[in-house]
Design a protein around this motif. Structure first.
Motif, PDB file in Angstrom:
ATOM      1  N   LEU A 123       0.830  -1.209   0.000  1.00 11.95           N
ATOM      2  CA  LEU A 123       0.000   0.000   0.000  1.00 11.95           C
ATOM      3  C   LEU A 123       0.862   1.255   0.000  1.00 11.95           C
ATOM      4  O   LEU A 123       0.549   2.236  -0.685  1.00 11.95           O
ATOM      5  CB  LEU A 123      -0.925   0.003   1.225  1.00 11.95           C
ATOM      6  CG  LEU A 123      -2.047  -1.040   1.217  1.00 11.95           C
ATOM      7  CD1 LEU A 123      -2.775  -1.044   2.566  1.00 11.95           C
ATOM      8  CD2 LEU A 123      -3.052  -0.762   0.085  1.00 11.95           C
ATOM      9  N   SER A 124       1.940   1.222   0.737  1.00  7.53           N
ATOM     10  CA  SER A 124       2.787   2.415   0.825  1.00  7.53           C
ATOM     11  C   SER A 124       3.504   2.681  -0.489  1.00  7.53           C
ATOM     12  O   SER A 124       3.581   3.835  -0.942  1.00  7.53           O
ATOM     13  CB  SER A 124       3.813   2.263   1.948  1.00  7.53           C
ATOM     14  OG  SER A 124       3.151   2.181   3.186  1.00  7.53           O
ATOM     15  N   LYS A 125       4.020   1.621  -1.075  1.00  7.24           N
ATOM     16  CA  LYS A 125       4.683   1.820  -2.363  1.00  7.24           C
ATOM     17  C   LYS A 125       3.719   2.320  -3.415  1.00  7.24           C
ATOM     18  O   LYS A 125       4.053   3.173  -4.234  1.00  7.24           O
ATOM     19  CB  LYS A 125       5.330   0.514  -2.824  1.00  7.24           C
ATOM     20  CG  LYS A 125       6.679   0.263  -2.167  1.00  7.24           C
ATOM     21  CD  LYS A 125       7.270  -1.054  -2.620  1.00  7.24           C
ATOM     22  CE  LYS A 125       8.395  -1.467  -1.673  1.00  7.24           C
ATOM     23  NZ  LYS A 125       8.483  -2.938  -1.557  1.00  7.24           N
ATOM     24  N   ALA A 126       2.501   1.809  -3.391  1.00  7.65           N
ATOM     25  CA  ALA A 126       1.525   2.196  -4.416  1.00  7.65           C
ATOM     26  C   ALA A 126       0.936   3.574  -4.145  1.00  7.65           C
ATOM     27  O   ALA A 126       0.867   4.420  -5.045  1.00  7.65           O
ATOM     28  CB  ALA A 126       0.411   1.151  -4.475  1.00  7.65           C
ATOM     29  N   LEU A 127       0.546   3.820  -2.925  1.00  5.07           N
ATOM     30  CA  LEU A 127      -0.222   5.032  -2.623  1.00  5.07           C
ATOM     31  C   LEU A 127       0.653   6.210  -2.198  1.00  5.07           C
ATOM     32  O   LEU A 127       0.205   7.347  -2.237  1.00  5.07           O
ATOM     33  CB  LEU A 127      -1.239   4.751  -1.506  1.00  5.07           C
ATOM     34  CG  LEU A 127      -2.345   3.750  -1.840  1.00  5.07           C
ATOM     35  CD1 LEU A 127      -3.166   3.448  -0.591  1.00  5.07           C
ATOM     36  CD2 LEU A 127      -3.261   4.318  -2.944  1.00  5.07           C
TER      37      LEU A 127
END
Ligand code: MN
Ligand code: MN
Ligand code: MN
Ligand code: MN
Ligand code: MN
Ligand code: MN
Ligand code: MN
Ligand code: MN
Ligand code: MN
Ligand code: MN
Ligand code: MN
Ligand code: MN
Lengths: 284, 284, 284, 284, 284, 284
Positions: free
Chosen positions: D245-249
C-alpha cells in the motif's frame, strides 16, 4: 504546534525530577552494564538502564551528575574490569559516587579504583558471603574475597547472610578471614538500629564503601536478581538500614548490584535500587 | 510402598518417550549452555536444559543418545569455543548430531570441529545475516562470517532474512562474499518447497550443516530469543522447511540456537526448538 | 443516583451483546467445569467461566440460551460423567448445543447423552488422536476411543494431528479402528476447503458432533492448554475450518475443550474458543 | 575514563540506527500519548514511548526527524484533539508523517490537520469499522465515522474487518455510508496483493492517509491492544500489505494506533508497530 | 571431549549441593504429585518436581535420601490416599520425613501411615482451619478434620488463621473440637517465639507432625497457592517459626503442601517451600 | 439435568459468601470505574470489577448491599464527578459506605456528596500527599487538596508518606495547610497502635471518612497501582491499621482507590483491597 520532546503527562510545575538539572555535581551516578561473571541467571547488564530511569524519575531536587555508563567489552572481563578500575580512579575526588550495576564482580574494581592510595573499609548487604574460589571460570560470588585481597586489613562487614544459601564452609572461612557478618536472624533479633550502630563502631575510623547486593532483599520485594534467597530484608528494612548506614558512615561510594531486569516483575527491583541510591545520598 | 523415581502421571504403557532408551546411538544430542557472545539480551545459556526436557518428553521411539552438555567456562570465550571445537571433532563419525545452543557464536566452532578434513556446506535459518565485524568485544551476529572464514568456498545459504533487522550494508556484503540468501518475502513468494528445492540444488554435492537460529521464527511463536524480529516464519512453516531440508540434505549436524528461556512465554520457544531437532532426524 | 448494575463503559445503544437477551432458544450454551482426567497440566475446570465471559461479550444479536454449568463433583469422575451424560440426554431436542469444557474427557459423555437412540458421527479437531488405553488412572487422551466405543460404526475424523506429539503406534491403531485423520501437513497441503469438503462427504449422511480440542491451534494463538504442540492451525485457519464444517454439517453439538486459563496469556485462548463457538452457530 | 552516555554493547561501527542522525528531514515522526477515548482497556498513552524506542533501534540509515510528542492534556479531549489538529496542520508540507498513537480517536484530528484545503483519501487497517455513535461519553470506535464526516466524498476503505467483533448493523451502515471494506476472510481469499491492488485502484487519484489500528493483527502477534480479536492478520501479512500500500499510494501520513503496552508481551506489539512505520516509508 | 551430564556453570569444588550425595539416610524426602481434592485452583500436583529441584540445589551438605514420588492415580482419590498411607507406614522408622505435596488432602494419609500404633500430635501452619464437611465431592479444606478423626485426643494446633478467609462457624467449631489456634493477629501480638513456646508446651509430650500449608505465608511471598489470603506471614517469619518449632518438637515428619506452580511467580513459592523443608531438619 | 447457574465447586453447605444474601442493608458497596484523572499508568477503571469479585467471594455472612457502579462518562470528568457527588449525596443516610475505585480523583466527590450539611474529617492512607496543583490537565494527586478545599477546617491526616516519592515542597505545604501526616518511618517507629490512637484522638469528635490509596502498601503486596513506591506497609500492617481505625472511628465511608488490574499480579492487589473493605466494616 504543541510538540514536546519531554512528554510529561503530569503538569505540576513544581514537580522537579532528580535528573532535570544535569549540571556538574560532587555526587555522581555511574552505570556498569556488565554481567559477564554471573554463573547462573544473567541479565544484570540491563540493570543500569532500568535503575537510571527510575532514579531520574524520582520527584526530588538533589544535584546528581549522571556520567553515563562504563564502556564495557562483552566477552572480555579483564579489559572490562580494568576500565572499571581506571574510571573510578579518575573519580575518586568526588564526594559521593552512586553506582548502578551490573553483577557483583564489578564492585572489587570500583573499590580498587577508589582506594588507590588510601584505606577504605567495606560494608556489604548481601544474602551471600561472596568468598568463593573457583577452579575455573568466573562467578560474581567472589566479590568480598577480592575486596579483602585488595583492601588488606580493613574492616569488612556483611549484613543479611542467609544460612540456607551459603555453603557451610563459608561461615568458618569468614571467621578465618576476619570478616564480620550478620545473618538475617541476627538482624531480626538485634534490630536495624543496633546493627547499624555496631557497623558504625566498626567502621567509624575509615572512609567506607557501601555495596548493596539487591539479593539481600527478599524475592517478594526484589524478584529481579541472579540468586534469590527467601527470608530477606523487606524493602522498608533495607531502606532504613541504608539510611542509617549512610548517615553514619558517609560512604564515598554506594553501589546496587545484581539487579536483573529479565527476572523482574513490574520493575519493582530496579525501582527499589533507585530509591536505595537516593536514600544513600548523605549530603542531601 | 508405592514410590517411583520417575513420576509419570500418564499411565499408558505404550507411551515411550524420546529419552526412555538411553542406549548408544548414531544420532547424538549435545547441549552448549553458553551465551557469552550475546551483546543484547542474555539467557541462551539456559536453553539446553529447557530444550532437552522438551525433547526427551516427545512421545517418540527414536534412538538418540544424550551426551550431556559441553563443559563451558563462564567468562572465557576462547577456552569455551576451543572445547566446543574439540568436542565435536571427536564426534564427527556420528551419523547425525543434534545441538541445543547456546548463542549463535557456538555454531562456527561446532562447524570447525566437524569439518576437520572435509568440506561441509552451510545452511542457516536466521532473521539476520550474522556477518558483522566488531571493533571490540563479541556478538553472536558473526556466526555466518566465521563459518565462511573456516569453510572456504563452500556454499552458504541464509533463509529468512528480515530487511528491517539488518543494516543495509549487509546485503551487498553478502553478495560480495558469495552468500546466497532468501528474505522472508522471497520465502513467502516462492513457497517453502521451492526454497527447499533450490537450497537442495545448491548444496546437494556437499555434506551439509543446518543451523537454526530460532529468531527466524516470528516472535509470536518464538518470543524467547535475544533479537526478536517480526514478520518471521510461523512454527508450521519452519517445521515444514526443516523437514524438507533434512530429508533432502541429510545434514550431519543440526543446531537450534539463540533460545533464551528468560524471555520465553510458557516454554513455547524451547518446545519448538525440541520439535525442530526431532523433525530434522532424517534417519528416523 | 447514577448507579448501574451493568457498568458498560461504551455507551453505544446499538451495541447488543450475545447474552443481553437471555430468553429461551433452540441454541443453548452449557459449561462443564471439569478437569479431573487431565494427567498433565490441570486448569480446564476454569475454562467455562472464561469462555462464557468472552462469548457473552461478543457484540452480536444471536439468540442463545445460557443454561449454566453441569454440576460436577470434584474427585468423582464416574458421577460427574454420568451427570454430564444425563444432562445432555435431556437436551437432545435442542437444535444446536454449544459446550464449553473442561477437559476432553467430557466429550464422550456429552456424545453419549446426545446419541441416545440415534447415530451421530464425530468430527474432532485435535493435535492428538486421543486413542490411549491406560493401565490405571485417567487421561483426557482417550476421548476419541470412548466416542468410538459408544458410537459404533459411525464415521470419525480427526483433523490437525501432529506427528511429533503422538506415539507412533497411534497412527496404525487409528487405521485399524477405521478412524480417518488429517495431519497438520495434510491440512497444509490440501487446504482448508478441500479438507472441509472431504469431511463433509464422509459425514453428510449423519447428524454430526463437532469437538474442538483447542490444542489443534498453535500455542502462539492458544497458549492456555494442557498439551501444547507447535505447528498447529492459526486462529484464522481454525475459524475458517469451523465455519465451513458448521455450515456444511450443521452439527447438533459443538464443544471447545482443553482451554486451561492458568496457562493462558491475556485470555487469548478463551477468547478464541468463544469466537469458535459463535462461528459454529449454523442457524445464525 | 571509559564513560559513555550511549552505552551500546554491540560494537559494530557500521551499525547505524534509525535515530542516530537527528537532522531535519522531510519524513517526520510524531507521538501522541493519548488514550482518553478508550472505553475498554486503557494504556495506549504509553504507546509512543515504546514505539519510538523500537523504531529508533532499527539498524537502518533512513533520514527521519523525531519531533517528539504532541503535548496532550489529561482529562480534556477537546483541547487535546485541537492541539493534535493544529500540530499536524503546521506539518502538512512534510513529505511523509509517521504517527505513533495513542488510541484511534487521534486519527481524525491528524487527518483534519493534514487535509486542510485538500482532499485526502483514507485507508485503514482495522478489525473494527469504527463507525459508532455513542449516546454519551467517548470511544475510539468512532474514528472512521469522524474521518468520513471531515473528509466528505473521499474514498474510504477498511481492511481486516472481523465479523464476530462488529455489531451486525455496522455492515449495512458501512454500505450506506459508501465505505468499502474487506473482511479478514475476503483478505484471505483474495490474497494480499489483490487487496492492495484494488485499494490502489480506488485511491490512486488521491493523496492518501494510511491508518493502522494494530488490532487488525491477530492477538498472537499483537497482544498489546485495547480490543483484541482473533483471526487477524499475521505480522508478515500486515508487513506485506503495508509495504504494497505504501509503495503504491505513497501516503502523506501513516499512523499506528491502539498499541497498549500494559497488555503487551515482551514488547512484540510495539516492535511490530515500529517496523510497520519503517516499512511504510515509501521514499527510503 | 568436554562433555558433562551435570552441567554446573559455577565451578567451586567446595560447593556441594543437598542431593549430591544420594546415599541412604535417616532423613528422607518424598513427593506426592496430587491435587485431586482441590476445589478451586489446581496445580499442586506439579509442586513436588519444583520443590525437589530447589531443595536439591541448596548449597548444603546434609544427608537426605530422595525416595522419589508416591505413585498416584489420577482420578482415583481413594486408591491414591491408600497408597500414600501404605507408603508412609513403611517409612515410619525413619528419623525425619520431608514431604513435598501436593494438596493438603494428602496430609491426613501421611499422618495415618506414620501414626499406626502410636499417638502423634499435629501442628499445622495454615491460613485456614481445614475443618470443612462437604455434602459431596472433595476439598483440601478438610485436612485438619481428618487428622483429628484419625488421631483421637491428640493436641492439634493451627497457626496463622486469617479471620477473613474462614467462615465464621469454623471458629466455634474449632473450639468445640478442642483445636487450639492462633490467628495471624495473635501471632503478630505474641511474637513468633512466644507462639513457638506455647506450642511446644502443648505438644512436648508427643511425637509431632508439622504440616505447612504454604498459604499461611502472604501471597507476596507465596503467590503460587490454591487459596491465597492476604495478611499472612512473611517468608522470614515462617522460616523463624519453623526453625523454632522444629528444634523444639523434633517432628517425625514435616510437609509443605498447596504449592501450585502454575500460579507461582519466578518459582519463589517452591523455593520457599524447599528452604522450609531444609530448615525443619532438626538433626542437621 | 444437573445444571447450575452458580457453579461453586466447593460443596460446603455452610460456606456462605459475602454477596450470597443480596438484601437491603445499612452497609452498601459501590464501585466507581473511573481512571480519567491518572497522569501516569491508567487501569483503575477496571478496579471495581475485580474488587467486587474478590469481596463477594469472601466466606463471611455480613449483610452488605451491592448497589452496582456509578455510571461514569468516559472523557468527561466534570460530568462524572458530578454524578459521583450526587450519587453519594443520596446515600448519606446509610450507616457505612464501601467504595471501590477508581483513581483517587473520585474521593473528593464521594466526600462532597456525603458531607453535605455536615463536617466530616478525613483520614487517608497514601504514599503521597496528593496536594498537587497542576497548570493544566488532571492528576489523581490532588485528592487531599480537594478534600481540604471542600471540608474546610476539618482534621486531615495522611498516613504512610514516602519521603522519596513526594516533592520536597509538599512537606512544608502540608504543614502550612494544617495537614497532619505520618511518614512510613514514623509509622515504623511509633507502631501501628500508637498511630491509630493518635489519629483517633485527632478525629474522635468528627464523623470520619477513611480513604485507602492502595499505594500506601508496598508494591510487593500491591503491585497493581498507578504510582508504586517501595518501603510501604505490608498487607498485614495495613489490615491491622484499618481494623484499628475502623473500630475506633466508625467511619461513615471507606474507599479503596488506585487499584489498577492491568498492573496486578495474580489479583493480589484487588484481593487485598476487598479484604480491607471487609475489615473496615465496624458494624459486623
Ligand atoms: Mn548475593
Ligand atoms: Mn553478592
Ligand atoms: Mn538471528
Ligand atoms: Mn544468528
Ligand atoms: Mn489434544
Ligand atoms: Mn483431545
Ligand atoms: Mn480496532
Ligand atoms: Mn480502530
Ligand atoms: Mn490453607
Ligand atoms: Mn490447608
Ligand atoms: Mn498514592
Ligand atoms: Mn492518592
Amino acid at each position: 504546534m504543541y510538540l514536546t520532546k519531554k512528554s510529561r503527562l503530569l503538569k505540576d510545575p513544581h514537580d522537579i525530577r532528580m535528573c532535570d538539572n544535569s549540571a556538574s555535581s560532587s555526587v555522581v551516578f555511574v552505570g556498569i552494564p556488565w554481567d559477564g561473571a554471573v554463573a547462573g541467571r544473567p541479565g544484570a547488564r540491563l540493570g543500569p538502564a532500568k535503575i537510571r530511569t527510575a532514579f531520574c524519575n524520582l520527584p526530588k531536587r538533589v544535584d546528581v551528575e549522571d556520567l553515563g555508563d562504563v564502556d564495557v567489552v562483552i566477552g572480555d572481563p579483564a579489559e572490562t574490569w580494568q576500565r572499571v578500575e581506571k574510571t573510578f580512579r579518575s573519580l575518586k575526588d568526588r564526594q559521593q559516587i552512586l553506582v548502578a550495576g551490573g553483577d557483583h564482580s564489578v564492585t572489587p574494581y570500583v573499590y580498587r579504583g577508589l582506594s588507590e592510595g588510601r584505606k577504605i573499609s567495606y560494608v556489604v548487604l548481601d544474602a551471600h558471603f561472596d568468598l568463593r574460589t573457583v577452579s575455573e571460570g568466573l562467578t560474581s560470588g567472589m566479590a568480598t574475597r577480592l575486596v579483602k585481597e585488595s583492601g588488606g586489613d580493613i574492616p569488612i562487614t556483611v549484613i543479611g547472610i542467609r544460612e540456607w544459601s551459603n555453603p557451610s564452609y563459608m561461615f568458618s572461612l569468614a571467621d578465618k578471614m576476619g570478616i564480620e557478618y550478620y545473618t538475617i536472624e541476627q538482624v531480626h533479633k538485634l534490630g536495624l538500629e543496633e546493627v547499624a550502630d555496631r557497623v558504625y563502631q566498626q567502621h567509624k575510623n575509615y572512609k567506607a564503601y557501601l555495596s548493596i547486593d539487591i539479593d539481600v532483599v527478599d524475592p517478594a520485594f526484589a524478584p529481579g536478581v541472579n540468586a534469590p534467597s527467601p527470608g530477606g530484608l523487606t524493602s522498608r528494612e533495607v531502606l532504613i538500614l541504608v539510611s542509617h548506614l549512610s548517615k553514619a558512615l558517609r560512604p564515598i561510594a554506594v553501589d546496587t548490584v545484581e539487579v536483573s531486569p529479565p527476572y523482574d516483575v513490574g520493575d519493582i527491583t530496579s525501582n527499589l535500587a533507585a530509591v536505595l541510591l537516593y536514600t544513600s545520598i548523605w549530603s542531601r
